[in-house]
Design an enzyme around this catalytic site. Structure first.
Site: not given
Length: 254
Positions: A89, A161-162, A191
């Site tokens: 990301g 999320l990552g 992001c």
């Protein structure tokens, strides 16, 4: 409802290699680098079979973290430092009022990264809807959990999320916006997304939603999705370009 794509193995099966209980560690507020170092240590131990699956639950002080696809224009305009990190990301922010959970898990073979991410999203969607944001779901082409446009607001991400998976072991994880400020997002391109916003549970529900309120429900849902007792469903309500597609890895800033 069906999953976004068929997983490599049955959706009702555990994605974990181990069968023992998750070891939950509540760390409170902890600096990002300290937590990252701890993750790396635990992940190495997990890969060697020295410890079981461990889940870190915490909150960070204000910090920007830049994933491997972060672009120069994403970086903050307010002069705050950025930690370049080994997850996927682009750039995001962590800080007080945001629930952060880092599962350190050994995944079952064959390792299915997409299925793991979808299971994390499913746990988040479940708890966000339970809290009262009944429309929360996915945007095809983008990770995380989103709230559809409403009341003059654009689509907005409520959970990010990552992840990183090395030797079959997961690191990093999720960040759920509970009662945090949105001010710090205004100084970056969160992001890498310019056509949507960011929100919090407190903003969506018009009341204070604390980290403490969301922690145990998320941990319960996490265990359910990892085990396959809660299965991934298609909660997609829209589609948008993937902000990391086709981008090279970042050029480190000196």
């Amino acid at each position: 409802m069906s999953a976004p794509r068929d997983p490599f193995f049955p959706a009702d099966k555990s994605i974990r290699a181990a069968t023992g209980p998750l070891q939950i560690r509540h760390l409170g507020r902890i600096g990002y680098q300290e937590a990252w170092d701890l993750q790396a240590e635990l992940a190495a131990q997990r890969a060697l079979g020295e410890i079981g699956d461990t889940v870190l639950v915490l909150e960070h002080p204000n910090v920007y973290t830049a994933g491997k696809r972060t672009q120069p224009e994403d970086r903050p305009s307010n002069g705050l430092p950025v930690v370049d990190v080994d997850r996927g990301g682009r750039i995001t922010w962590h800080g007080p009022g945001q629930l952060v959970v880092y599962p350190i898990l050994k995944l079952a073979e064959p390792v299915d990264v997409v299925d793991y991410v979808r299971r994390l999203e499913e746990a988040l969607i479940h708890v966000v809807r339970q809290a009262g944001v009944s429309t929360a779901g996915r945007v095809d082409g983008r990770s995380g959990v989103w709230v559809p446009a409403h009341d003059g607001r654009e689509d907005a991400k409520v959970a990010a999320l990552g992840i990183r998976i090395t030797r079959g072991v997961t690191m990093h994880g999720i960040a759920l916006n509970c009662a945090n400020t949105l001010e710090y997002y205004e100084h970056i391109i969160p992001c890498g997304i310019t056509d949507a916003g960011v929100t919090t549970l407190s903003r969506e529900l018009g009341r204070e939603v604390s980290i403490e309120e969301m922690t145990q429900p998320f941990l319960d849902a996490l265990e359910e999705v990892l085990s396959g007792r809660m299965q991934v469903a298609d909660h997609t309500f829209g589609s948008a370009p993937d902000p990391s597609k086709g981008l090279g890895r970042r050029v480190r800033q000196d």
